[in-house]
Each structure stands twice: as structure tokens, then as C-alpha cells.
Design a protein around this motif. Sequence first.
Motif, PDB file in Angstrom:
ATOM      1  N   TRP A 102       0.748  -1.134  -0.026  1.00  0.00           N
ATOM      2  CA  TRP A 102       0.021   0.176  -0.044  1.00  0.00           C
ATOM      3  C   TRP A 102       0.834   1.500  -0.093  1.00  0.00           C
ATOM      4  O   TRP A 102       1.970   1.342   0.660  1.00  0.00           O
ATOM      5  CB  TRP A 102      -1.042   0.034   1.543  1.00  0.00           C
TER       6      TRP A 102
ATOM      7  N   LEU B  61      -4.464   8.435   3.596  1.00  0.00           N
ATOM      8  CA  LEU B  61      -5.032   7.854   2.524  1.00  0.00           C
ATOM      9  C   LEU B  61      -4.190   6.723   2.047  1.00  0.00           C
ATOM     10  O   LEU B  61      -3.308   6.763   1.972  1.00  0.00           O
ATOM     11  CB  LEU B  61      -5.244   9.076   1.459  1.00  0.00           C
ATOM     12  N   SER B  62      -4.895   5.681   1.897  1.00  0.00           N
ATOM     13  CA  SER B  62      -4.068   4.299   1.766  1.00  0.00           C
ATOM     14  C   SER B  62      -4.416   3.594   0.437  1.00  0.00           C
ATOM     15  O   SER B  62      -5.734   3.655   0.020  1.00  0.00           O
ATOM     16  CB  SER B  62      -4.258   3.147   2.649  1.00  0.00           C
ATOM     17  N   CYS B  63      -3.699   3.307  -0.562  1.00  0.00           N
ATOM     18  CA  CYS B  63      -4.002   2.978  -1.798  1.00  0.00           C
ATOM     19  C   CYS B  63      -3.275   1.801  -2.231  1.00  0.00           C
ATOM     20  O   CYS B  63      -1.933   1.666  -1.996  1.00  0.00           O
ATOM     21  CB  CYS B  63      -3.656   4.069  -2.681  1.00  0.00           C
TER      22      CYS B  63
ATOM     23  N   ASP C 256      -9.368  -1.503  -2.582  1.00  0.00           N
ATOM     24  CA  ASP C 256      -8.191  -0.974  -2.891  1.00  0.00           C
ATOM     25  C   ASP C 256      -7.822   0.228  -2.361  1.00  0.00           C
ATOM     26  O   ASP C 256      -6.952   1.187  -2.733  1.00  0.00           O
ATOM     27  CB  ASP C 256      -7.968  -1.056  -4.408  1.00  0.00           C
ATOM     28  N   LEU C 257      -8.627   1.100  -1.516  1.00  0.00           N
ATOM     29  CA  LEU C 257      -8.639   2.281  -1.034  1.00  0.00           C
ATOM     30  C   LEU C 257      -9.310   2.656   0.200  1.00  0.00           C
ATOM     31  O   LEU C 257     -10.171   2.212   0.538  1.00  0.00           O
ATOM     32  CB  LEU C 257      -9.383   3.284  -1.918  1.00  0.00           C
ATOM     33  N   ALA C 258      -8.486   3.128   1.341  1.00  0.00           N
ATOM     34  CA  ALA C 258      -8.919   3.366   2.731  1.00  0.00           C
ATOM     35  C   ALA C 258      -8.440   4.688   3.114  1.00  0.00           C
ATOM     36  O   ALA C 258      -7.534   5.217   2.637  1.00  0.00           O
ATOM     37  CB  ALA C 258      -8.201   2.294   3.625  1.00  0.00           C
TER      38      ALA C 258
END
Lengths: 211, 211
Positions: free
Chosen positions: A4, A15-17, B12-14
Motif C-alpha cells: 500500500w 489515505l491508503s491506496c 483498494d482504497l482506505a
Amino acid sequence: MALWVKEQQTDDLALSCRVSKVLHREKTPFQDMAVVDTLQYGRMLVLDNIIQTTVGDEFVYHEMITHVALNTHPSPKRVLVIGGGDGGSVREIVKHPSIEKVVHCEIDGAVIEVAKKYLPEISCALDNPKVEIIIDDGIKHVRENKQTYDVIVVDSPDPIGPAEGLFSVGFYEDIAAALKDEGIFVAQTESPFLNRDLIQRLFRDIGGIFP
Amino acid sequence: MALWVKEQQTDDLALSCRVSKVLHREKTPFQDMAVVDTLQYGRMLVLDNIIQTTVGDEFVYHEMITHVALNTHPSPKRVLVIGGGDGGSVREIVKHPSIEKVVHCEIDGAVIEVAKKYLPEISCALDNPKVEIIIDDGIKHVRENKQTYDVIVVDSPDPIGPAEGLFSVGFYEDIAAALKDEGIFVAQTESPFLNRDLIQRLFRDIGGIFP
């Protein structure tokens, strides 16, 4: 293993991708640069751990930072872009028929090279004959070019590291002098939700210099 | 210990937001409800682990979901809000002088109680004499009220759990019948960046029903 990119936007927000592939990693003289493929936003450019642009949503930023100013000016002919090594701003600017010349001043030539190789959807206009690329300090370029530009676009990263000087009063004074009469200045100034103090300071600084 | 609300927006996004205090936690008949204080956005309502609203940025959503429709309709008098138990949509709607009645139909009365107690900035118009609160299923209410409303606002959470039926063809048909002539329907339909399939489906479904 799930990889990530986690951008700590502030101490209190992240924000994590999810990353499917790391395509490039390089320590340039100016910053830590990476290009990765993400599952949510497609290909992504990351500088010093901060997300700069993604193929999936870059149009929002690049259209807004260019077309508002270019459609406000009655006849923009000469435009300067400082930063924005990915080329997205340049791509939008050359769409305007009145444009004769775009000077693109980027401090880190490695960003341009990587954009040409890995981000063709964004960098596709960097070879346009109207575009002159100068690998140099934008602050210096602006100081030395009086009354030269109709529009100046400061397409900078966050106001830390190599971009810090792009948020200073002295730089804004030089921008004002580098614009022709009726010239327009537009700059990336971060999120109004996350950077209220910065934006208040910028409004004060810029308001005191521009009429 | 640092506490974070981490909303998995997609696989895929957090988005992660630091929490300074958990003020309320309740398992209602419909959902898992929490009110927390966050350092970035102020007080936040969370339903089934999904961020619903924050005091810091709710105005963006509530102004857009109400004023565009209300300023488009020549003289909106009767408005229905389905969902939106926090009260933000109702607060914006009663600002319009032409409004005679706002029917606020929320399936989960516990959300309204918690909003009144912990989110006064958002819920402040729920006691307005023009507002009638009905704790009931919005789908049923719409089916039973033909040609009743000038504007219907579906202020729903994500299209899963209790809100799933608010994204169905049968519901849209009942909405069309519940509107007066020249009535306007506006709905929360998720992020266009993260939910392209959903939004394509909604446009197709709604386009086939509304003129």
C-alpha cells in the motif's frame, strides 16, 4: 503480500491506496521518486511519499489549474508553468488556440524523464513544438524574466522540501513583475479543508502584492 | 493508544482518521452506530463502519444535495427527505422562503436522537415547525403518497444494508409518481471516481423512468 501507498496527509488523516506493481524508484538530487501501479487510480507518481498525480483522476486538477485562467485572459499567448514535471498542465494549455509559447520550468529533470516513460497519457504534449522545457529553478527563472508572460501557473507539490520557496512573498513579487499587464497568476495551494492556516497566509501575502 | 476510524472505501482504497474520543456506540435495529470526535474533521457520525457526515465538511454535501434542486424548481413548497437522519439536508431546505412543509422520513429513529444530542450544528432545524419527522421506511412512504411533493431528496448512505432498496428501479418509479408535475428528484449516488458501474446503472435506470 499486499503493498500500500499510505500518504499521511496530516498527523490525523491518512489515505491508503493498494499498489499492484512498483515500476520505478529513484533518489534524484531533489527528492525520492516512485512510479507505481495502483488498483484504484491506475498509475501514480509519488514524490517524497506524497501522491502527486494519478492517471485515473489527474484531469480534475490539470483542467482546473489551467482552463480557468486561460479562459479568463482575453488572449493568452505566452504561458509559464513552474513545476508540474508530469506534463499535465502543459497538455491542457496547448489545447488553447491562442497559445504561441509555453515555457515549462521544472527543477528536477528526472521527473520529466520518468513522466515521458511511464505516464504517456499525462506527458503527451511535452514534445509539442510550442513547448520549451527548461530544467532550472523556477524562482530564478521568474526573477529574470520581467513582463514576459500572460499567464503563470505554479503547479507545485506541497509547500515543503524543494517547493518551499514557491510559497514565499519574494516569489510572489517576482511573479507579479514577470507578468505582462492584464497577466494572470494561478497556483496550487493545497486543500482548503486540511490547510486553513496556509491558505489564509497565502491570501494575505498575495492580496498585498497583486492589485 | 492512537485510535483511528479506517473506512475501506473500496478493496483498494482506505481513508484513516484519528479519533480523539468515542462519544456514543449503539447497535440499533438497523445498523451499528457510532459518534466520535476526530482531530481532522471534528465530530463524526459512523454507520456500519462507513463515515456518514462530519461537522467539518458536511456543508459541502448538504448544500449541494439541496440547493441545486430547490433553486431549479420555480417554487418548491413541499419537500420530502428520505434518510439523512443527521438533519443537515432539512436544515438547508428550510432556508428557502417558499417552503411550506418538509417531510423527513428516516427509517432509524436512533440516528435522529443521536444527531439531536451530539450533532447540534447539523440537526438544528429538526424542531422547525415546518418539519414533520416520520420514523418509517422511505420506500413505503413514497409508494403511498402520489403527486405529493415538489422535490424529493434521497439522502441515503451507501447502497448496501438498509439503503439497498433506495437504489432500485421500483423505488424510482414510485418517486416519479410521488412527485407533482414539474417535480424534481435528487439522490446521493456515491463517488463517480469509485463507483462507475453503480452510476452507469443509475443513469440507465432513472433515465428510463423520468422524462
